[in-house]
Design a protein around this motif. Structure first.
Motif, PDB file in Angstrom:
ATOM      1  N   TRP A  27      39.866  43.325  16.665  1.00 14.95           N
ATOM      2  CA  TRP A  27      39.037  44.026  17.626  1.00 14.95           C
ATOM      3  C   TRP A  27      39.697  45.321  18.106  1.00 14.95           C
ATOM      4  O   TRP A  27      40.920  45.396  18.198  1.00 14.95           O
ATOM      5  N   ASP A  28      38.880  46.303  18.468  1.00 10.91           N
ATOM      6  CA  ASP A  28      39.412  47.478  19.150  1.00 10.91           C
ATOM      7  C   ASP A  28      39.895  47.055  20.528  1.00 10.91           C
ATOM      8  O   ASP A  28      39.115  46.531  21.341  1.00 10.91           O
ATOM      9  N   ALA A  29      41.176  47.265  20.799  1.00 12.97           N
ATOM     10  CA  ALA A  29      41.785  46.731  22.016  1.00 12.97           C
ATOM     11  C   ALA A  29      41.180  47.332  23.282  1.00 12.97           C
ATOM     12  O   ALA A  29      40.989  46.636  24.284  1.00 12.97           O
ATOM     13  N   ILE A  30      40.878  48.628  23.259  1.00 11.03           N
ATOM     14  CA  ILE A  30      40.348  49.279  24.458  1.00 11.03           C
ATOM     15  C   ILE A  30      38.939  48.771  24.763  1.00 11.03           C
ATOM     16  O   ILE A  30      38.609  48.460  25.908  1.00 11.03           O
ATOM     17  N   GLY A  31      38.118  48.665  23.734  1.00  5.56           N
ATOM     18  CA  GLY A  31      36.772  48.145  23.949  1.00  5.56           C
ATOM     19  C   GLY A  31      36.793  46.708  24.426  1.00  5.56           C
ATOM     20  O   GLY A  31      36.021  46.313  25.317  1.00  5.56           O
ATOM     21  N   LEU A  32      37.680  45.905  23.850  1.00  4.48           N
ATOM     22  CA  LEU A  32      37.794  44.507  24.250  1.00  4.48           C
ATOM     23  C   LEU A  32      38.238  44.387  25.702  1.00  4.48           C
ATOM     24  O   LEU A  32      37.741  43.539  26.457  1.00  4.48           O
ATOM     25  N   ALA A  33      39.161  45.241  26.113  1.00  3.98           N
ATOM     26  CA  ALA A  33      39.619  45.232  27.504  1.00  3.98           C
ATOM     27  C   ALA A  33      38.465  45.549  28.455  1.00  3.98           C
ATOM     28  O   ALA A  33      38.346  44.951  29.528  1.00  3.98           O
ATOM     29  N   GLY A  34      37.605  46.487  28.060  1.00  8.57           N
ATOM     30  CA  GLY A  34      36.467  46.831  28.907  1.00  8.57           C
ATOM     31  C   GLY A  34      35.516  45.680  29.091  1.00  8.57           C
ATOM     32  O   GLY A  34      35.057  45.388  30.204  1.00  8.57           O
ATOM     33  N   VAL A  35      35.200  44.982  28.005  1.00  8.06           N
ATOM     34  CA  VAL A  35      34.293  43.836  28.083  1.00  8.06           C
ATOM     35  C   VAL A  35      34.890  42.752  28.983  1.00  8.06           C
ATOM     36  O   VAL A  35      34.215  42.217  29.874  1.00  8.06           O
ATOM     37  N   CYS A  36      36.149  42.416  28.757  1.00  5.84           N
ATOM     38  CA  CYS A  36      36.778  41.349  29.552  1.00  5.84           C
ATOM     39  C   CYS A  36      36.921  41.762  31.014  1.00  5.84           C
ATOM     40  O   CYS A  36      36.796  40.929  31.912  1.00  5.84           O
ATOM     41  N   GLY A  37      37.191  43.049  31.256  1.00 10.55           N
ATOM     42  CA  GLY A  37      37.287  43.514  32.630  1.00 10.55           C
ATOM     43  C   GLY A  37      35.965  43.428  33.363  1.00 10.55           C
ATOM     44  O   GLY A  37      35.915  43.048  34.535  1.00 10.55           O
ATOM     45  N   ARG A  38      34.884  43.770  32.689  1.00 10.34           N
ATOM     46  CA  ARG A  38      33.562  43.716  33.331  1.00 10.34           C
ATOM     47  C   ARG A  38      33.137  42.278  33.600  1.00 10.34           C
ATOM     48  O   ARG A  38      32.504  41.988  34.616  1.00 10.34           O
ATOM     49  N   GLU A  39      33.503  41.381  32.684  1.00 11.16           N
ATOM     50  CA  GLU A  39      33.100  39.983  32.826  1.00 11.16           C
ATOM     51  C   GLU A  39      34.047  39.173  33.718  1.00 11.16           C
ATOM     52  O   GLU A  39      33.732  38.039  34.070  1.00 11.16           O
ATOM     53  N   THR A  40      35.196  39.760  34.067  1.00 13.41           N
ATOM     54  CA  THR A  40      36.192  39.023  34.854  1.00 13.41           C
ATOM     55  C   THR A  40      36.662  39.895  36.005  1.00 13.41           C
ATOM     56  O   THR A  40      37.713  40.528  35.939  1.00 13.41           O
ATOM     57  N   PRO A  41      35.912  39.957  37.083  1.00 12.28           N
ATOM     58  CA  PRO A  41      36.318  40.795  38.219  1.00 12.28           C
ATOM     59  C   PRO A  41      37.647  40.329  38.809  1.00 12.28           C
ATOM     60  O   PRO A  41      37.955  39.140  38.837  1.00 12.28           O
ATOM     61  N   GLY A  42      38.444  41.296  39.261  1.00 15.03           N
ATOM     62  CA  GLY A  42      39.646  40.964  40.026  1.00 15.03           C
ATOM     63  C   GLY A  42      40.951  41.096  39.300  1.00 15.03           C
ATOM     64  O   GLY A  42      42.000  41.163  39.939  1.00 15.03           O
TER      65      GLY A  42
END
Length: 283
Positions: A27-42
């Motif tokens: 996976w593209d690491a930056i894109g994956l970080a964005g998805v996980c960040g949006r789905e996991t607040p905090g």
């Protein structure tokens, strides 16, 4: 993708602070970080690291600021020049004067991450333009650095460094002094030292180290890693594995904080769920 999001939620539920992703052949690491960040607040989400040579600063700034907005301004961008075997062998690009490339890259990138119009014309990097990303704050910027030259660049131009295969002694005696001195001389705040540590909860540490050495045999042959392993009297990345029972891991992981590490990235080697639960218990 759902598995990554579930893992991020488990990290948050355990009371941990962040989840970082590496840029490997997946996976593209930056894109994956964005998805996980949006789905996991905090929690903080980040990459450690993405390669600079194949990504122009304008393109990377746009991607990073988009991910910053997606994650609610909880994104940390880690970059690095990587290694000749990757840049030349996989991308077909010349791995030429990496330190100069990195310095110019960061000089151009930092202006773009600030949202400023940029007209940077270096010897190796040209970046003319601006990235407009309303609502996106400047992300924290880390540079992968192990050698003296790269550590000085990290202290002068980035918010800190991210290390790998570096134990507490080499962080305390080599990484932290050079990085902090460079940051102080440049009038910058105390930098982050984000240390990636591979760890295993196991009753057979020797077998785990042998397995890690076999799995990452190529890493042990890379000059940058050979140098940092040599500073520790080690020959293989498997020798850096933190392995044993809970008491052993707690003692060895806390040694990183004592050495000056500000952020500890633990990469589980084995049962990830058990490791997350353990790390939450000593947080």
């Amino acid at each position: 993708m759902d598995e990554h999001v579930a893992r991020a939620r488990a990290v948050s539920a355990a009371g941990l602070d962040a989840m970082f992703f590496g840029q490997v052949g997946s996976w593209d690491a930056i894109g994956l970080a964005g998805v996980c960040g949006r789905e996991t607040p905090g929690i903080e989400v980040g990459v450690a690291v993405t390669q600079t040579f194949p990504r122009h600063p304008l393109a990377l700034a746009a991607q990073a600021l988009t991910t910053q907005a997606i994650s609610g301004n909880r994104f940390t961008l880690g970059v690095g020049p990587s290694h000749p075997a990757v840049i030349e062998g996989q991308f077909g690009l010349a791995y030429d004067r990496p330190a100069q490339h990195t310095r110019e890259y960061l000089e151009a990138l930092t202006s773009l991450l600030d949202g400023r119009a940029t007209e940077y014309r270096g010897e190796r990097i040209t970046a003319v333009g601006r990235v407009d990303a309303p609502g996106a704050e400047r992300p924290s910027l880390l540079l992968s650095a192990l050698g003296p030259v790269m550590l000085r660049i990290a202290g002068e131009l980035a918010d800190g460094t991210t290390t790998v295969w570096a134990g507490p002694r080499v962080i305390g005696e080599h990484v932290a002094p050079l990085l902090n001195q460079a940051a102080q001389a440049a009038g910058r705040p105390t930098p982050r030292i984000v240390a990636l540590v591979v760890a295993a909860l196991t009753g057979d540490p020797d077998a785990a180290r042998a397995h890690l050495s076999e799995q990452f045999a190529m890493a042990s042959q890379m000059p940058a890693y050979q140098e940092i392993l040599g500073r520790q009297g080690k020959t293989s990345v498997g020798d850096t594995l933190v392995a044993g029972d809970e008491k052993t891991l707690e003692r060895e992981l806390r040694a990183y904080a004592d050495a000056g590490t500000t952020d500890l990235l633990v990469s589980p080697f084995g049962d990830a769920e058990r490791m997350i639960e353990f790390l939450g218990s000593i947080r």
